[in-house]
Enzyme design. Structure first.
Site, PDB file in Angstrom:
ATOM      1  N   GLU A 278      29.157 -31.759   3.613  1.00  0.00           N
ATOM      2  CA  GLU A 278      28.733 -31.648   5.005  1.00  0.00           C
ATOM      3  C   GLU A 278      28.135 -32.969   5.506  1.00  0.00           C
ATOM      4  O   GLU A 278      28.400 -33.391   6.637  1.00  0.00           O
ATOM      5  CB  GLU A 278      27.721 -30.506   5.151  1.00  0.00           C
ATOM      6  N   GLU A 281      30.926 -35.190   6.116  1.00  0.00           N
ATOM      7  CA  GLU A 281      31.625 -34.814   7.348  1.00  0.00           C
ATOM      8  C   GLU A 281      30.863 -35.314   8.575  1.00  0.00           C
ATOM      9  O   GLU A 281      31.458 -35.819   9.527  1.00  0.00           O
ATOM     10  CB  GLU A 281      31.796 -33.287   7.406  1.00  0.00           C
ATOM     11  N   CYS A 298      26.920 -22.513   7.098  1.00  0.00           N
ATOM     12  CA  CYS A 298      26.643 -21.743   5.887  1.00  0.00           C
ATOM     13  C   CYS A 298      26.184 -20.324   6.168  1.00  0.00           C
ATOM     14  O   CYS A 298      26.080 -19.511   5.270  1.00  0.00           O
ATOM     15  CB  CYS A 298      25.631 -22.469   5.012  1.00  0.00           C
ATOM     16  N   SER A 318      30.895 -27.169  11.422  1.00  0.00           N
ATOM     17  CA  SER A 318      31.384 -27.873  10.238  1.00  0.00           C
ATOM     18  C   SER A 318      32.483 -27.064   9.570  1.00  0.00           C
ATOM     19  O   SER A 318      32.431 -25.841   9.525  1.00  0.00           O
ATOM     20  CB  SER A 318      30.218 -28.076   9.262  1.00  0.00           C
ATOM     21  N   LYS A 357      27.227 -11.830   4.400  1.00  0.00           N
ATOM     22  CA  LYS A 357      27.992 -12.419   3.294  1.00  0.00           C
ATOM     23  C   LYS A 357      29.061 -11.459   2.801  1.00  0.00           C
ATOM     24  O   LYS A 357      30.079 -11.872   2.256  1.00  0.00           O
ATOM     25  CB  LYS A 357      27.057 -12.792   2.134  1.00  0.00           C
ATOM     26  N   GLU A 360      31.781 -12.114   5.111  1.00  0.00           N
ATOM     27  CA  GLU A 360      32.364 -13.434   4.861  1.00  0.00           C
ATOM     28  C   GLU A 360      33.317 -13.399   3.661  1.00  0.00           C
ATOM     29  O   GLU A 360      34.407 -13.974   3.704  1.00  0.00           O
ATOM     30  CB  GLU A 360      31.248 -14.451   4.602  1.00  0.00           C
ATOM     31  N   GLU A 365      40.614 -15.999   5.280  1.00  0.00           N
ATOM     32  CA  GLU A 365      40.691 -17.441   4.978  1.00  0.00           C
ATOM     33  C   GLU A 365      40.082 -17.745   3.615  1.00  0.00           C
ATOM     34  O   GLU A 365      40.303 -18.815   3.057  1.00  0.00           O
ATOM     35  CB  GLU A 365      39.907 -18.268   6.010  1.00  0.00           C
ATOM     36  N   CYS A 502      17.245 -17.411   5.411  1.00  0.00           N
ATOM     37  CA  CYS A 502      17.644 -16.421   4.398  1.00  0.00           C
ATOM     38  C   CYS A 502      16.458 -15.695   3.783  1.00  0.00           C
ATOM     39  O   CYS A 502      16.604 -14.561   3.315  1.00  0.00           O
ATOM     40  CB  CYS A 502      18.416 -17.097   3.279  1.00  0.00           C
TER      41      CYS A 502
END
Ligand code: SF4
Ligand code: SF4
Ligand code: SF4
Ligand code: FES
Lengths: 576, 170
Positions: A278, A281, A298, A318, A357, A360, A365, A502
Site C-alpha cells: 500500500e 502504491e 482493509c 487502494s 470479513k 469479504e 474476486e 477493529c
C-alpha cells in the site's frame, strides 16, 4: 453542581445532565433498554422510569434533565412494579427459546426477567410467525426475538450512516426490517455488525461458521490453518471475564493449537505485507499523477459502503487486498508450494473482530483458480464459544508463538487493530521508501486516540503529505461528501468501518463501552512501545517472502495474488 | 405510460421536494399506479435522498398504502358494525384461507386482491363483500368459494377470448 435527593440521600449532579447520568455516577443502577450512550434519548422503552416527588406520572430518567432539589425514588414499589410490567409485556409475545438461543446467559431481556423475578406468564400475546433472515453472509436477523428497542436502527442510521433497516408497520404489527422486508443481502447493509453489538437480545447475531470449522478439524484429509487479526488478542480476554486491555496473544495461539489447528499464523504479518504494497502504491500514485486521495482498503464494510453509496470514488480505493485476504492468498500459494501441499486440501480459517470479513471472504474476486483465499471466518465471540466448548481454561494455558513462515510481525502491523494504526504504519514505511531513512519519532501522536476524525501533515523528502483518518461510516460519509464537492487537499485517507476501528468491530465482545475500547487501544499502543520491530519494512519474514516468491512490491505476482478490484453495487429493492 | 414514467410524472410535480413532501408524493403515486412499487420507493429515495428503508417504514405506518398492484378482481370485505354482527369475521377468515393471502395483498396469479373496509353502506345486505364494485350480500363462509369461482371462470373466458384474438392477429 446542583444537589438532588435520591432515595433519601443527597447526591451531586451537573446542571443539564440527565437523571440517568447523575444516578450512574452515584453508583445507582437503573435498567435501560432503548438508551444509547452518546446518542440523544428517545424515551421509547420506559424501562428507566423513576418517581419524582411532585410529578404525577413516572419519568424516564434517560430523557429528563436533573433539577435542583429534585427528590427521586429509583427503586420504590411503584417503580419496580412498572418496570416489571414492561418486562412482562415484552415477554408476552417472546419465544421461550433461551436454551437454544445464541444469547443464552448473555441477554439483557433474560437478565431483566431474572432481576424482576418474572416467573410466570401474566400476559400472552400473539406469537409472530416471522421468518429468520439468513440471506446475509454475515448477519442473521430473527425478528421474533426483537423487542423493538430501536438500538440497531439508530446505530445503522445515526452512527454508520447506512440506514438499511427501520421500523416497519405500526402498532402491534411493527417490526424492524428493510425496505419491502427483503433479505439483508439485497439491502444496502454493509455487514458491519455494529447493530449486533447493541442488540439486547438474540434478534441479531453473526452467521456462525463454527460448525464448518469443527468439521474441517475432524477431517483427516484437511490441513487446517488459522490466522488471527491484530485486535483479537487484546479483546478475547474480556469474553472470559477478564478486565479490558489484557493482551493474551500467546495463550490464544496455544488454545488454537489445542483445538487442533495445524498452523497458526498472525494476520499482523500480512498487515506488514499490506503496508509494503500500500505504501508503494501511494508513492506510485503520487509520482505518476494517479488518483488521489488514495483510500485504504482493509476494512470490507467500508469498501462495500463505497461500492454502494459512492461508486464514483471507487478508483480512489487502494487496490490492495485486506490483510485477511493477503494471508489467505499466500497460504494457498507460497505456503502450499513450500510444504508441497495441494491448495485444495488446505482449509483456511481466520479469526476476525469483524462480521464484514465473512462477506469479504466470499467475494468472487477473492479466489485463485476457483480456490477461495479464506474458507471460514470466525468472530472473536465465536472463537470464545469454541474455546469454552473445548473445555480449555484460559487461565492455565501457557503462552505459545505463531508459526513460520507467517508468524513474525512488526508492532506496526499490530496497530492495524485501532483507528489510525494503518496510517501510522503506512507513514513509517512510506517515509523509508521515499528517503531511505527512518522517521525520527515513530509515534505519530495526531493519528492516535478515539476521535472519529483525525488529520495530520508530514513532510517527506520535500513533499507535504496531508492525511486523514476516520472511523465510523457516518464520519466517512461526511468526508466523502466534502471530497465529492471538490475538497482536494488530501493525499491519503484511512477509513475503518467501525467507530474506534477493529478493537470495537462488529465481531468483538458485545456492547459499546467506550472505556473498554480505550483500554484495548492502550494495549495495542503498549505492544508498539515495548517492541523492537516497529516497522513493516523491517519484518524479516516479509522480506523473505519477497525474495523467495513475490519479487518486489507491486510486482506482477503481487498484483495477481495481493491486489483486487471493486465494482459498483446497485442496491436493489426489487423483488425477484 | 410506463410504470416509471408515471412515477417520474408525479416527481416532476414536486420540484425541489423535501422530506415533508414524502406523504403527498406517495399518495399521488398510489392514485396513478394503484400501489407503491419497489421501483417507486427507489425513485422517491433517489429524488428525496432518503433511505428506502425509511420510506417503506413511513409508508407502512399509514394504512392507506398498498405495496402490491390491485388484482384483476379487487375484493373488499365490509367490517362495519352490521356486517360484524352478522359474521363478517368468519367471511374474512374464509377469504384469507381460500385466496391464501392476507388483507392488502394480491394473489400470485394477480387475479384477486383483498382489502378490509369500514362500512360500505349496504348494511341491509350484511354481511357484504364487493368485488370490483359489485356487491354480494348475505355472504357465508360456505358460498364464498362459489362467488370466487364465478370470477375465476370469467377470467378464464376473458383469457381464451384474448388468445383467440391474438391468434387471429397472427
Ligand atoms: S433473546 Fe434472550 S430472552 Fe429471548 S430467547 Fe434469546 S436468550 Fe432468551
Ligand atoms: S450490519 Fe451494519 S449496515 Fe448492516 S444493518 Fe447492521 S449496522 Fe446496518
Ligand atoms: S433487533 Fe435488537 S437492537 Fe434492533 S430493535 Fe430489535 S431488539 Fe432492539
Ligand atoms: S432507557 Fe429510558 S426510556 Fe428507554
Amino acid at each position: 453542581m446542583i444537589k438532588i435527593e435520591v432515595n433519601n440521600q443527597s447526591i451531586e449532579a451537573k446542571k443539564g445532565e440527565t437523571i440517568l447520568t447523575a444516578l450512574k455516577r452515584a453508583g445507582i443502577k437503573v435498567p435501560t433498554l432503548c438508551h444509547m450512550e452518546n446518542l440523544a434519548p428517545t424515551g421509547a422503552c420506559r424501562m428507566c422510569v423513576v418517581q419524582v416527588e411532585g410529578r404525577p406520572g413516572l419519568i424516564p430518567s434517560c430523557a429528563y434533565p436533573v433539577e435542583n432539589g429534585m427528590k427521586i425514588q429509583t427503586h420504590s414499589n411503584r417503580v419496580l412494579r412498572a418496570r416489571k410490567t414492561i418486562v412482562e409485556l415484552l415477554l408476552a409475545d417472546h419465544p421461550d427459546d433461551c436454551l437454544y438461543c445464541v444469547r443464552n446467559g448473555n441477554c439483557e431481556l433474560q437478565r431483566l426477567a431474572e432481576e424482576f423475578q418474572v416467573q410466570q406468564r401474566r400476559y400472552t400475546g400473539k406469537k409472530c410467525d416471522y421468518k429468520v433472515d439468513m440471506s446475509s453472509p454475515a448477519i442473521v436477523r430473527d425478528p421474533a426475538k426483537c423487542i423493538l428497542c430501536g438500538r440497531c436502527v439508530r446505530m445503522c442510521e445515526e452512527v454508520q450512516g447506512v440506514s438499511c433497516i427501520d421500523f416497519v408497520g405500526r402498532g402491534s404489527k411493527t417490526i424492524v426490517g428493510t425496505a419491502f422486508d427483503q433479505g439483508l443481502n439485497v439491502s444496502s447493509c454493509v455487514n458491519c455488525g455494529q447493530c449486533i453489538k447493541v442488540c439486547p437480545t438474540g434478534a441479531l447475531s453473526e452467521k456462525s461458521q463454527v460448525k464448518q470449522v469443527l468439521a474441517a478439524l475432524r477431517d483427516p484429509e484437511k490441513i487446517v490453518v488459522v490466522q488471527h487479526a491484530p485486535s483479537v488478542s487484546v479483546t478475547l480476554a474480556e469474553e472470559f471475564g477478564m478486565k479490558p486491555g489484557v493482551d493474551i496473544c500467546g495463550i490464544m495461539v496455544s488454545a488454537l493449537r489445542r483445538m487442533g489447528f495445524d498452523k497458526v499464523f498472525d494476520t499482523a504479518f500480512t498487515a506488514d505485507l499490506t503496508i509494503m504494497e500500500e505504501a508503494s502504491e501511494l508513492v506510485h500514485r503520487i509520482q505518476t499523477g494517479g488518483k488521489l486521495p488514495m483510500m485504504t482498503s482493509c476494512s470490507p464494510g467500508w469498501v462495500n459502503f463505497v461500492e454502494k453509496f459512492y461508486p464514483d470514488l471507487i478508483d480512489n480505493i487502494s487496490s490492495c487486498k485486506s490483510p485477511q485476504q493477503m494471508m489467505g492468498a499466500v497460504i494457498k500459494s507460497y505456503f502450499a508450494q513450500r510444504e508441497g501441499i495441494d491448495p485444495t486440501n488446505i482449509y483456511s480459517v481466520s479469526i476476525m473482530p469483524c462480521t464484514a470479513k465473512k462477506f469479504e471472504a466470499q467475494r468472487p474476486e477473492m479466489n485463485n483458480k476457483n480456490v477461495f483465499d479464506v474458507d471460514a471466518v470466525l468472530t472473536t465471540r465465536e472463537l470464545a464459544r469454541m474455546i469454552r466448548s473445548h473445555g480449555l481454561d484460559i487461565n492455565s494455558l501457557s503462552s505459545d508463538l505463531a508459526d513460520s513462515p507467517f508468524g513474525q510481525r512488526s508492532s506496526a502491523g499490530k496497530l492495524f487493530g485501532a483507528t489510525g494504526g494503518v496510517m501510522e504504519a503506512a507513514l513509517r514505511t512510506a517515509y523509508h521508501l521515499l528517503t531511505g531513512e527512518e522517521l525520527k519519532d515513530l509515534t505519530l501522536k495526531p493519528l492516535r486516540g478515539l476521535k472519529g476524525v483525525k488529520h495530520m501533515q508530514v513532510s517527506i523528502a520535500g513533499l507535504d503529505l496531508k492525511v486523514a483518518v476516520v472511523s465510523g461510516l457516518g464520519n466517512a460519509r461526511k468526508l466523502l461528501e466534502e471530497i465529492r464537492s471538490g475538497r482536494e487537499n488530501l493525499h491519503f485517507i484511512e477509513v475503518m468501518t467501525c467507530p474506534g476501528g477493529c478493537i470495537d468491530g462488529g465481531g468483538q465482545p458485545l456492547g459499546t463501552d467506550l472505556q473498554a475500547v480505550r483500554k484495548r487501544m492502550q494495549a495495542l499502543y503498549k505492544i508498539d512501545r515495548d517492541d523492537h520491530l516497529q516497522c513493516s519494512h523491517h519484518n524479516k519474514e516479509v522480506q523473505r517472502l519477497y525474495e523467495e516468491f513475490l519479487g518486489e512490491p507491486l510486482s506482477e505476482k503481487s498484483h495477481h495474488l495481493l491486489h483486487t478490484h471493486y465494482t459498483q453495487r446497485k442496491v436493489s429493492v426489487n423483488r425477484n | 405510460m410506463s410504470h416509471s414514467d408515471e412515477i417520474t410524472a408525479v416527481l416532476k410535480e414536486h420540484p425541489q421536494a423535501r422530506r415533508d413532501s414524502l406523504i403527498p408524493i406517495l399518495q399521488q403515486i398510489q392514485d396513478r399506479t394503484g400501489f407503491i412499487s419497489p421501483q417507486a420507493v427507489q425513485m422517491v429515495s433517489d429524488e428525496l435522498s432518503l433511505p428506502t428503508s425509511k420510506i417503506y417504514g413511513v409508508a407502512t405506518f399509514y394504512n392507506q398504502f398498498r405495496f402490491q398492484p390491485l388484482g384483476k378482481f379487487h375484493v373488499q370485505v365490509c367490517r362495519g358494525t352490521a356486517c360484524h354482527v352478522k359474521g363478517s369475521a368468519a367471511v374474512l377468515d374464509m377469504l384469507i384461507r381460500e385466496l391464501n393471502i392476507k388483507p392488502d395483498e394480491t394473489t400470485r396469479d394477480g387475479l384477486f386482491s383483498l382489502e378490509i373496509v369500514a362500512c360500505i353502506g349496504a348494511c341491509g345486505l350484511a354481511p357484504v363483500i364487493s368485488v370490483n364494485g359489485e356487491f354480494h350480500g348475505g355472504v357465508t363462509p360456505d358460498n364464498i368459494k362459489k362467488i370466487l369461482d364465478s370470477y375465476r371462470a370469467q377470467a378464464q373466458k376473458d383469457q381464451s377470448q384474448n388468445d383467440a384474438q391474438e391468434d387471429k392477429a397472427k
